[in-house]
Structure formats: structure tokens, C-alpha cells
Write an enzyme that holds these catalytic residues in place. Structure first.
Site: not given
Lengths: 122, 234, 590
Positions: C245, C356, C121, C258, C255, C289, C401, C243
């Protein structure tokens, strides 16, 4: 409250197995009969009586009769416990269903006895 | 303009349910049924339905769309509209609380009945319990269930005996635990399923398979449970 | 008068998502009388939408993996305003929490050795950033959140937790000592209002992505916990940190994990160029991100966006092959086909940065105890009040995050809160009972809505609010714009307070709930706006055109928004690692 007191096998699996086995017996009997009639287009009463007087054939017919009885018993029990329930038609349902179930059982047994009488009366 | 007909019932106001007709301007776009409901609710806030993720994973907005159960959020109008008409009703077979919101207690009760949790009383290792990719693959098509109730409320056997027939959704989950190599309560689970109703009210008509918005196959899982019952009895 | 029914519990958890159910499980196992108040049936909570996985150093992919490396990545990812003590606790305790979930039955994907499958990730490294890309995100295909949420619900069923399903918490009840002694809640099905009294009240109410017009968040993510806390006079922390995304499906907002990029997918602009190579030469598409989202917006602003309006970029997956996509990303195939009308097996997915996650929230310590800051800048514990999950800001995410850390945050701090409350209950909690007036106060907002006569509709006001937030407080922010946005919010406030509830019926009245949610959305949005305007630097997800650099001298700290004065204060970042020296702030590059 729908209970399983009047079901035949008392367990779902045995009922289910009986339905499958009885279906095979009925199918086999049906195919045999259809084959027999096709193979004997000019069937006479004498031939028919001879066929049904053999022990093997009597046992086959008896097994089929019992299969039909069991199949009907389980099938009717399913139908009755689907539709004649307290949920669907109210508190009288249990009494009505038991009446029909006992009636169904009585008729089925009557047919079985009658069929045996015919088979061994030839 | 799209003609939309929606089942309405507010227990405090209405003596009985009725169908209310609306006209919605979708500007010719192939939006989702949920978008239509949201648009209508903006105009008429009394219109009541459940919704949450709006992407088909939370299972809130199961409704009957032009006769077929499905999730409003992932059913496009192109699949649901017949003759410029969209008919939305609550999922059938369970009590209606209000409009498209049904009382799902019986559905959840059936889910709880199958003990939907891992049972393994051996001491847990310091790391995870090992499971091969092949063993894990057996859970595919089972664990994805979102409990939307589209399947169980499409099943006549569940309509007639929602208190005794576990229903396709619950049975799919029952098999999810039976199939899990890490679960050790197989016999105990099977014993609880061997009555004439829990599993055997399934007559294999496969309505559940036809409506499942996640493409799952409860009928197949029920077949596996039957096979396991037979094997355990012999 | 507050003649409403009272229900009493040892602990009440507001929110039936991942953190709430993990906390509830802990308490139910200990035998304390625990209830979960949840506005949707628990498995419909937003945790269910989490896709890619849960990041944790369980040393499956790499037997030499260390939780310290994960800690380093998280601190760096937070742009150094994540509390290091909390991050240390999370990364160190994580494996235990993951193994518990596995023992509970979570159907993780597996490696050939039979261990939990881990995928790469963004922002993950080995050897404190020196050892290249790590694969540390434990996954159940691309349905990890679903698998986790259902497993937790199942665990709670097994332990007979009391669920108040489809109940909505309206406001906090505080006693004479300013301690929290429960909430006023509505049973949505009947409309009955109840005082739910508790020795410990845990807010696990999730995020508030619905303050923005374009969000990956579910309809239910309306910042109820933050709104209630603010109305009770409690501050929130780092609430400007939102955040975006990188990969929300263009147009739909849904969504796309990732994990797509973790499995080898990458972003391209209209020229087919893999542009992340320019912005993050090492990590490329797996940079943080915030970095990826900003790069995408720059590509679009500079005219290299895709589509007829040039307003998105493409996420390319087709080169991975159908078999891999079916095995690793089946849910993504489904979502893309449904919402983007694009089949990733043969064509790219149109994506755009989409709101997000709320990094900020109710400040807490690692035990989940909610905090406020007194006049002298010292932390003060709020008696009876706890928070965990997205609603809380224990601050493991700081200003940005890392993917896969939210699910870990949920289970680790849900569990920690549960364990701490269990200990406190064992030692005995004595809080003064709420008076009639205390309960009455908590009902005032509800009463106002119930008595509303001529205001505007919630749907209209909500849309206006979301547009303001989207336009003035998005990926890139500018002081003068934000000031304008704040003015617009000020004008909106009285209209939102005066929202009309036309239908006053009791049975399953979702219009009432939406009117209440609107108040929470507004409270969260206003706090976000004021905090964003106040933080005069760029850090993590907070990117300002007028203050483009990180300002460690003035802003290496948390922001604290005080609701009564609507002002911004500061709170120190915790740099106290127990197992080693703290990580000093460095320039953050990927």
C-alpha cells in the site's frame, strides 16, 4: 438474585423521577428555611410556632418529610443493592440485604409518622 | 531503563496473583505501551495479553495502565510512565483468566441484551433505505465504539452489578440504535431499559468518558436515553 | 491417540472477519447448524482496520454509473490475470450485497439525497476508462471496515450463529477420499483440543501480511488458512502477488487510507513536487496502488525522499481544510497524530509503501469451492473445502487489487459461499467420516510443538523470517536476490519446525498459538518466495528488475504452487464473461 421487590417506584424511570422531584422539594425547603432564619435574626418561639401552625407551611414541611423519606428509601436501596449482593459477599447476601432493607423501610416509616405527629401536634 | 510492573496470574501455577517487575530498555523512545509488552513477551513468552490491530481500532488490548484504563497500542509511554515506572494490570472488575487477559463474557452479555442490531420489519426497498446527512450525523460518536470495555470496567456501577447494569458501552450502543432513523423498534427497546438497573444505575460520574480511547461520551448517550424514557412515559 | 472431543456442525467457518461472518450469516439464516471458529473475538478481526470504503456501482454519486465500468477497472487493475467470470459476478452482484448490509444497519455516510456516500478511489473510471475519474467507493467516514464488521457481527447475533470465540484452528482433517471433513482446533481459554467435524469447512482466515517486517496488517494476520491448506497438500495460487500500500505511516506501518488521495490529498517528494504527475499523467495520485507504490520507491531511491534519511515521502492533506478532514477523514487525523506525531491539518504525513494485501491464496471458483489442479491441468474440486475473502484466490484481484475491492470481495464471496453451501446441504452432503489416523495426522504439528524441548524462541525466528521477506521479496524483486532469499528460507525451515514452546500450560497460552502461527507464516512465505522467483515477468504488484516487462505469451496465467514438490505450475485465467465479450489484455497506463 437482586430483585426490585423492595424498590420504591418499581421502575427505574419513576425512581429516578422521584429522586429528582424530591431533591427539588428538599432544596426549596432548605432555601426557604435559610432565608427565613437570615430574615429573622431575633427569632422567638412564638414567631416559630406561628410559622409552623399555618396549613401551607405544614403541607410544605410534610412534603419535605415525604421527599426525604422517598429519597432515602431509593438511595439506600441503591446502596444496598450495590454492595450487599451475592456476587460480593456470597449466598447469605440476600437475607442480609432484605434484613437491612426492611429495617431501613421500618425506620423511614417510623420517622414519617413521628414527623407528622410533631407537625400536627404544634 | 524503564521499570515495568505487571500483574501476573497463571491459574495452573499460581495460588494467587502477584506483580512481576521487569526492566525494559526503550532507548529513550516514546514507544507505545503495547511495544513494551511485545518486547517483554519476546523475552518471556509466558506473559499473556490480547492484541490484534495495534492501531486502536480492534479493541483487544484494553488494560489498566498506571491506574487508568486504556488501549496499550495507542498509549505512549509519555502519558503512562510516572517516576520512571509503568504499572500494567488487567482491566478491573471482571474475572482474570490469565495475566492481563480478562473474562469478558459479562461485558458481551450486556451488549447482547440491548439487541445490538437494526430492527425494521417494513419491506426493504430495492436500494438502500434513505437517510439524510443530518439523521446520519446523530450516529456519530456512537457507532465508533470498539467494545474494548475500558469504559464499563472503569464504572463502579458496572463493578457492583455487571449482571444487571448494562454499562456505558452497552448503553452507548443501545442509544446508537435508538438514534438511528432507520430503526423502528424504539418503544420496544425503551421498554426493556425501564427497570431500576439497566440504565438507572448510571450515577453520572463520567469515568467512562474519561477513559474512552476513542473519545466517545457514553454518559451523554445515557442522558439521551433517559430523556427518551421520560418522553415515552409522558 | 486421538481421544479428543468431537463437535459436529453442518458448516464450520474458520475466521470471524468480514467474509467469514458474511458466510456464517447466510448459513445461520438458512437454519443450518453453523459455527464460526475465530482466534479473536469477531470484531477484533482485521476487517475492522479497513478505512476508505467498499467499491461498488450503486449509482449514488453518478446516477448513470454502471457495474460494467467497475468490472473493466478491476480487470485492468488486475493486470489481466483476474478471472473475468469472478470479477463479473462480483461487480454485478455487488450492489445487492451492499444494500443488504445497509438494510442490516451499516451506518454509511450519506449524500444530500440520503443515499450512500461514494468517494473516488484509485483506478476508478467511467465508460471503460474513457470517461475520467469515477467516485465509486461507498464509505462510512474512514471507518468502513469497522462499521461493516460490527454490522455483520450484529447480524450474526440476531440470527444466533454459534461462535467459538478465541478458538484456534490448528490443521485440516481429511478423510480417506482426500475430502475435508473439519479441523482440529484449540479452545485458547482452556487449552482443550477438539475435533470440529463438519460437512462443509470454509476458510475465511484472512491474509498473512505478517510475513513482512513492515506491514499494515494486524498481528493476527499470519496466513493460518494458507498454511493449513499447504500442510494438507493443497496448492495456492498467485501467492507471489503481494500488494504494497502506498501510504503506510513511516516507522509505524499503520495504514492511511487511499481515501485521503480520493478526497484530494496528494504525495510530494522532498522538493515539494507532486511527483505522481510524472508517473501517471492522467490518474496522478489515483493510479493503481502498484503504480503509486513503485513511483514512491523510485523517488526515494533516486534521492528525493523526505526526512533525515530520505526514506519516505509526504502525503499532503492540509490544503483540504480542517472541516473536510474532520468530516471525511476523522480516523486518519487520529492515527497520524498518534503514530506519526503529525497533525494533518497543518503538516504532511510521512508515508512509505507497506505490505498490505495478499492477492493470492487458496484457489476457488465463484461458489467458494476450493480447487486443485490435476496432472492434466484440469481444475479439481476439493470436496468439503471452501474459501473466501483474502485467504481465497477466486481471483478478482489478479496481480493488483484496486482499493475498496477487498471489502466487496469479502461480502460478495462470503455470501456466495454461504448460498452455495446452503444449496449443497439441502441436496445432502455425504462425506466419509475421518478415521482415528486422519485426526491424528491433523494433530501431528500441534503434538510436535507440545513436545518441543530445545529449539529457538518463536519471536526470534519470526523476526528473522520477516526480515528475509522484507529484504528479498519487497516492492522490487530480482532473480539473484530472490534465489539468495530462498536459500535463507531453506536454512530457516528446520529451525522454525523445531521452535520451542517453553511454557506448556493450557490456560490462554498465547505462546503456543504464536508457535503455531509461525508455521503458517513460514509456509506462506516459502510459497511466496518460490512463486515470486518463478514468475519471470513484471505484472501488477510483482515487479522484477531483471524482467521488467509483462510477458503475456508465457505468464498471462495464474501461478500454482504445489506444496509437496515445492514447484510452480500454471493455471489458465478465466476469460468467460457471461454478459459480453471478454476484455483483452492491453498495455496498462493511468
Amino acid at each position: 438474585m437482586v430483585t426490585t421487590v423492595t424498590s420504591l417506584g418499581r421502575s427505574g424511570l419513576s425512581d429516578w423521577m422521584i429522586q429528582r422531584i424530591s431533591a427539588w422539594i428538599m432544596t426549596a425547603y432548605l432555601m426557604f428555611m435559610v432565608g427565613y432564619f437570615i430574615g429573622n435574626p431575633d427569632l422567638t418561639y412564638a414567631q416559630w410556632a406561628e410559622l409552623n401552625s399555618g396549613l401551607a407551611m405544614r403541607m410544605f414541611s410534610l412534603a419535605t418529610i415525604l421527599a426525604i423519606a422517598a429519597h432515602a428509601w431509593i438511595g439506600m436501596w441503591c446502596v444496598l443493592t450495590d454492595y450487599i449482593t451475592v456476587r460480593l459477599i456470597g449466598p447469605k447476601a440476600t437475607a442480609i440485604r432484605i434484613f437491612f432493607q426492611l429495617g431501613m423501610i421500618a425506620i423511614t416509616l417510623l420517622y414519617v409518622v413521628w414527623a407528622i405527629d410533631i407537625l400536627w401536634g404544634i | 531503563m524503564l521499570n515495568v510492573s505487571i500483574y501476573r496470574y497463571n491459574p495452573e501455577v499460581d495460588d494467587e496473583p502477584y506483580m512481576q517487575d521487569y526492566q525494559v530498555d526503550t532507548q529513550g523512545k516514546d514507544v507505545m505501551v503495547l511495544d513494551v509488552l511485545e518486547k517483554l513477551k519476546a523475552e518471556d513468552p509466558s506473559l499473556t495479553f490480547r492484541r490484534s490491530c495495534r492501531e486502536g481500532v480492534c479493541g483487544s488490548d484494553g488494560v489498566n495502565i498506571s491506574g487508568k484504563n486504556g488501549l496499550a497500542c495507542i498509549t505512549p509511554l509519555s502519558e503512562a510512565v510516572k517516576g520512571n515506572k509503568l504499572v500494567i494490570r488487567p482491566l478491573p472488575g471482571l474475572p482474570v483468566i490469565r495475566d492481563l487477559v480478562i473474562d469478558m463474557s459479562q461485558f458481551y452479555a450486556q451488549y447482547e441484551k440491548i439487541q445490538p442490531y437494526m430492527i425494521n420489519n417494513s419491506p426493504a426497498p430495492a436500494i438502500e433505505r434513505l437517510q439524510s446527512p443530518e439523521e446520519r450525523a446523530k450516529l456519530d460518536g456512537l457507532y465508533e465504539c470498539i467494545l474494548c470495555a475500558c469504559c464499563s470496567t472503569a464504572c463502579p456501577s458496572f463493578w457492583w452489578n455487571p449482571d444487571k447494569f448494562i454499562g456505558p458501552s452497552g448503553l452507548l450502543q443501545a442509544y446508537r440504535f435508538l438514534a438511528d432513523s432507520r430503526d423502528t423498534a424504539t418503544e420496544e427497546r425503551l421498554a426493556k431499559l425501564d427497570d431500576p438497573f439497566s440504565v438507572f444505575r448510571c450515577h453520572g460520574i463520567m469515568n467512562c468518558v474519561q477513559v474512552c480511547p476513542k473519545g466517545l461520551n457514553p454518559t451523554k448517550a445515557i442522558g439521551h436515553i433517559r430523556s427518551m424514557l421520560i418522553r415515552s412515559a409522558t | 491417540m486421538a481421544n479428543i472431543r468431537t463437535m459436529s456442525f453442518d458448516a464450520v467457518i474458520v475466521g470471524g472477519g468480514g467474509s467469514g461472518m458474511r458466510a456464517a450469516l447466510q448459513l445461520a439464516q438458512s437454519g443450518y447448524k453453523t459455527a464460526v471458529i475465530t482466534k479473536v473475538f469477531p470484531t477484533r478481526s482485521h476487517t475492522v482496520s479497513a478505512q476508505g470504503g467498499i467499491t461498488c456501482a450503486i449509482a449514488s454519486d453518478d446516477p448513470n454509473d454502471q457495474w460494467q465500468w467497475h468490472m473493466y477497472d478491476t480487470i485492468k487493475g488486475s493486470d489481466y490475470i483476474g478471472d473475468q467470470e469472478a470479477i463479473e459476478y462480483m461487480c454485478q452482484t455487488g450492489p445487492e450485497a451492499i444494500f443488504e448490509l445497509e438494510h442490516m444497519g451499516l451506518p454509511f455516510s450519506r449524500t444530500e439525497e440520503g443515499r450512500i456516500y461514494q468517494r473516488p478511489f484509485g483506478g476508478q473510471s467511467k465508460e471503460f476508462g474513457e470517461g475520467g475519474q469515477a467516485a465509486r467507493t461507498c464509505a462510512a467516514a474512514d471507518r468502513t471496515g469497522h462499521a461493516l464488521l460490527h454490522t455483520l457481527y450484529q447480524g450474526n447475533l440476531k440470527n444466533q450463529t454459534t461462535f467459538l470465540n478465541e478458538w484456534y484452528a490448528v490443521d485440516i482433517v481429511k478423510n480417506a477420499d482426500n475430502a475435508v471433513v473439519g479441523v482440529v482446533a484449540i479452545d485458547i481459554e482452556t487449552g482443550e483440543t477438539v475435533y470440529v467435524k463438519s460437512k462443509a469447512t470454509v476458510f475465511a482466515t484472512g491474509g498473512a501480511g505478517r510475513i513482512y517486517a513492515s506491514t499494515t496488517n494486524a498481528h493476527i494476520c499470519t496466513g493460518d488458512g494458507v498454511g493449513m491448506a499447504l500442510r494438507a497438500g493443497f496448492p495456492v495460487q498467485d501467492i507471489e502477488m503481494w500488494q504494497f500500500h502506498p501510504t503506510g505511516i513511516h516507522g509505524a506501518g499503520t495504514l492511511v487510507t487511499e481515501g485521503c488521495r480520493g478526497e484530494g490529498g496528494y504525495l510530494v517528494n522532498k522538493d515539494g513536487e507532486r511527483f505522481m504527475e510524472r508517473y501517471a499523467p492522467n490518474a496522478k495520485d489515483l493510479a493503481g496502488r502498484d503504480v503509486v507504490a513503485r513511483s514512491m520507491v523510485l523517488e526515494i531511491l533516486e534521492g528525493r525522499g523526505c526526512g533525515p534519511d530520505g526514506d519516505h515521502v509526504y502525503l499532503k492533506l492540509d490544503h483540504l481544510g480542517e472541516e473536510t478532514l474532520n468530516a471525511k477523514l476523522p480516523g486518519i487525523l487520529e492515527l497520524s497524530r498518534t503514530f506519526a506525531h503529525a497533525d494533518p491539518v497543518v503538516e504532511p504525513i510521512p508515508v512509505v509503501p507497506t505490505c498490505h494485501y495478499m492477492m493470492g491464496g487458496i484457489p476457488t471458483n465463484v461458489d467458494g469451492q476450493a480447487l486443485t489442479v490435476d496432472k492434466d491441468g484440469n481444475d479439481q474440486i476439493i470436496e468439503g473445502f471452501y474459501a473466501c475473502g483474502e485467504a481465497a484466490c477466486v481471483s478478482v484481484h489478479g496481480a493488483n487489487r484496486l482499493g475498496g475491492n477487498s471489502l466487496l470481495d469479502l461480502v460478495v464471496f462470503g455470501r456466495a459461499s454461504g448460498m452455495f453451501i446452503e444449496k449443497q446441504l439441502r441436496e445432502g452432503i455425504n462425506l466419509k467420516d475421518a478415521s482415528e489416523e486422519d485426526i491424528e495426522r491433523a494433530m501431528s504439528g500441534l503434538n510436535r510443538i507440545n513436545n518441543s524441548e530445545n529449539g529457538e524462541k518463536a519471536s526470534v525466528l519470526r523476526a528473522e523470517l520477516q526480515t528475509i521477506m522484507q529484504n528479498y521479496f519487497g516492492v522490487f524483486r530480482r532473480g539473484d536476490f530472490m534465489k539468495e532469499g530462498i536459500e535463507k528460507l531453506k536454512a530457516l525451515r528446520p529451525r522454525i519446525e523445531n521452535v520451542v514452546l517453553e511454557d506448556k500450560s493450557n490456560a490462554f497460552n498465547t505462546a503456543r498459538i504464536e508457535a503455531l502461527e509461525l508455521q503458517n507464516l513460514f509456509a506462506t512465505a516459502e510459497a511466496t518466495a518460490i512463486a515470486a522467483e518463478g514468475r519471470t515477468e513484471s505484472r501488477g504488484a510483482h515487479a522484477r528488475e531483471d524482467f521488467q516487462d509483462r510477458d503475456d505469451e508465457n505468464w498471462l496465467c495464474h501461478s500454482i504452487f504445489y506444496p509437496e514438490s515445492k514447484t510452480l505450475g500454471k493455471r489458465g485465467v478465466n476469460f468467460n464473461l457471461k454478459t459480453r465479450e471478454a476484455f483483452a489484455p492491453k498495455v496498462r497506463t493511468y
